[in-house]
Design an enzyme around this catalytic site. Structure first.
Site, PDB file in Angstrom:
ATOM      1  CB  THR A 175      -0.839  -0.008   1.298  1.00  0.00           C
ATOM      2  OG1 THR A 175      -1.627  -1.184   1.336  1.00  0.00           O
ATOM      3  CG2 THR A 175      -1.743   1.210   1.416  1.00  0.00           C
ATOM      4  NE  ARG A 203      -8.872  -7.206   2.713  1.00  0.00           N
ATOM      5  CZ  ARG A 203      -7.787  -6.449   2.745  1.00  0.00           C
ATOM      6  NH1 ARG A 203      -7.500  -5.672   1.719  1.00  0.00           N
ATOM      7  NH2 ARG A 203      -6.986  -6.448   3.775  1.00  0.00           N
ATOM      8  N   GLY A 205      -9.939  -3.350   2.877  1.00  0.00           N
ATOM      9  CA  GLY A 205      -8.946  -3.335   3.938  1.00  0.00           C
ATOM     10  C   GLY A 205      -9.085  -2.068   4.757  1.00  0.00           C
ATOM     11  CG  ASP A 206      -5.493  -0.726   6.588  1.00  0.00           C
ATOM     12  OD1 ASP A 206      -5.422  -1.418   5.549  1.00  0.00           O
ATOM     13  OD2 ASP A 206      -4.510  -0.169   7.094  1.00  0.00           O
ATOM     14  CB  THR A 226       1.512  -0.552   4.572  1.00  0.00           C
ATOM     15  OG1 THR A 226       2.656  -0.745   5.411  1.00  0.00           O
ATOM     16  CG2 THR A 226       1.602   0.802   3.911  1.00  0.00           C
ATOM     17  N   GLY A 227       0.053  -3.088   5.498  1.00  0.00           N
ATOM     18  CA  GLY A 227       0.054  -4.381   6.172  1.00  0.00           C
ATOM     19  C   GLY A 227      -1.332  -4.989   6.106  1.00  0.00           C
ATOM     20  N   GLY A 229      -4.771  -5.233   6.511  1.00  0.00           N
ATOM     21  CA  GLY A 229      -5.727  -4.195   6.867  1.00  0.00           C
ATOM     22  C   GLY A 229      -6.729  -4.579   7.924  1.00  0.00           C
TER      23      GLY A 229
HETATM   24  N1  GLY Z   1      -3.369  -2.378   4.131  1.00  0.00           N
HETATM   25  C1  GLY Z   1      -3.955  -2.623   2.891  1.00  0.00           C
HETATM   26  C2  GLY Z   1      -4.941  -3.675   2.879  1.00  0.00           C
HETATM   27  O1  GLY Z   1      -5.023  -4.475   3.794  1.00  0.00           O
HETATM   28  O2  GLY Z   1      -5.692  -3.744   1.930  1.00  0.00           O
END
Ligand code: GLY
Length: 315
Positions: A175, A203, A205-206, A226-227, A229
């Site tokens: 990300t 889906r 993410g964060d 990042t990571g 989410g």
């Molecule tokens: N951090 C990005 C995601 O999980 O999509």
């Protein structure tokens, strides 16, 4: 007040030049972060943001992006959008004109088209190859029509969705986080991603969730993640990091505590963040012990991006 500056995550800092140029010309933090994010989104070599992003299990690239203004606390975000060359510009339009903060799927695409955001096919040879490799691995015999989709679902069921996701999520994510402070001391933060590779359709993410993957408040600072989410959503990581500063922690203490909060979830997956405070200090942090944490920094006097090493907060 700190000199105007911009920071970001990515394997190179080159994309920051576009934002630095805007800051040099007296432009706003918002304009600077959008310009820099677009550089990453149009880079086909990156397989986790914009052009070349790895698709979901149906072979469709679904993008998430968000942007937040630290002066007004206005935010705009889009989730699971297809067919836009620069997803961050659709999020920016949400911030600018919509009475909403988050639009997803078909509604977000309708909105982006109505706003005149540039359309584009984000697939590349590489993204198609990765998807094909997934199919080759997933299916012994791939039916040659649209009917193959139920077979993928069946595959996911057979393989145990959770186990399958745990395997993929940490190896295939990425990300971009970018944040800046301009000559008026205003901050802004942007996030863009294609999300976890081969994710389940729909889906989020964060990254498009304000407070989870992105938060910015001139009074205290900004943070983005990042990571995996799902972890930052459950821990409200970005807002919490800024809130920890509001309640007296230093930037480093706040980032470290947020990484410990992720460990407290007792769920597999890594999480990383970058953050700034109102004095212009910057940091990056990761829950991982086996990987360097770093971010790139440029202020208005920088000739080249500076690599700044962050902190590791393993369990
Ligand atoms: N951090 C990005 C995601 O999980 O999509």
């Amino acid at each position: 007040m700190a000199k105007p500056f911009i920071i970001g995550t990515f394997n190179s800092g080159e994309f920051l030049h576009a934002g630095q140029k805007i800051l040099n010309e007296g432009g706003t933090a918002i304009d600077a972060i959008v310009a820099a994010t677009k550089q990453v989104e149009e880079n086909p070599k990156d397989t986790s943001v914009g052009m070349g992003g790895i698709p979901n299990i149906f072979g469709v690239q679904e993008m998430d992006a968000s942007i937040m203004c630290g002066k007004t606390l206005k935010a705009g975000a889009v989730g699971a959008i297809k067919g836009f060359r620069y997803p961050i510009t659709v999020a920016e339009k949400v911030l600018e004109v919509a009475p909403h903060v988050l639009l997803v799927g078909a509604g977000a695409e309708f909105f982006g088209k109505a706003m005149g955001c540039e359309l584009g096919d984000l697939s590349t040879d590489r993204s198609r190859e990765v998807y094909q490799a997934f199919l080759d691995d997933a299916l012994e015999e791939l039916p040659d029509d649209e009917a193959f989709k139920p077979y993928i679902i069946e595959y996911v069921q057979k393989q145990n969705l959770r186990k399958w996701y745990d395997r993929l999520a940490d190896d295939h994510h990425g990300t971009v986080n970018i944040m800046a402070m301009d000559s008026d001391g205003n901050m802004a933060s942007a996030v863009s991603t294609s999300g976890t590779a081969l994710k389940f359709p729909g889906r989020l993410g964060d990254s498009p969730i304000i407070g989870a993957g992105n938060y910015c408040d001139n009074r205290h600072g900004a943070a983005a993640c990042t990571g995996r989410g799902e972890l930052a959503i459950r821990a409200s990581t970005a807002r919490t990091l800024v809130g920890y500063m509001e309640n007296g922690m230093t930037l480093e203490e706040a980032a470290a505590q947020c990484m410990r909060d992720i460990h407290n979830l007792k769920t597999p997956g890594g999480m990383n963040c970058i953050a700034i405070d109102r004095e212009g200090n910057t940091i990056s942090a990761t829950t991982r012990g086996d990987r360097e944490s770093y971010h790139w920094y440029m202020d208005v006097d920088s000739k080249e991006p500076e690599k700044r090493i962050g902190i590791n907060v393993p369990e």
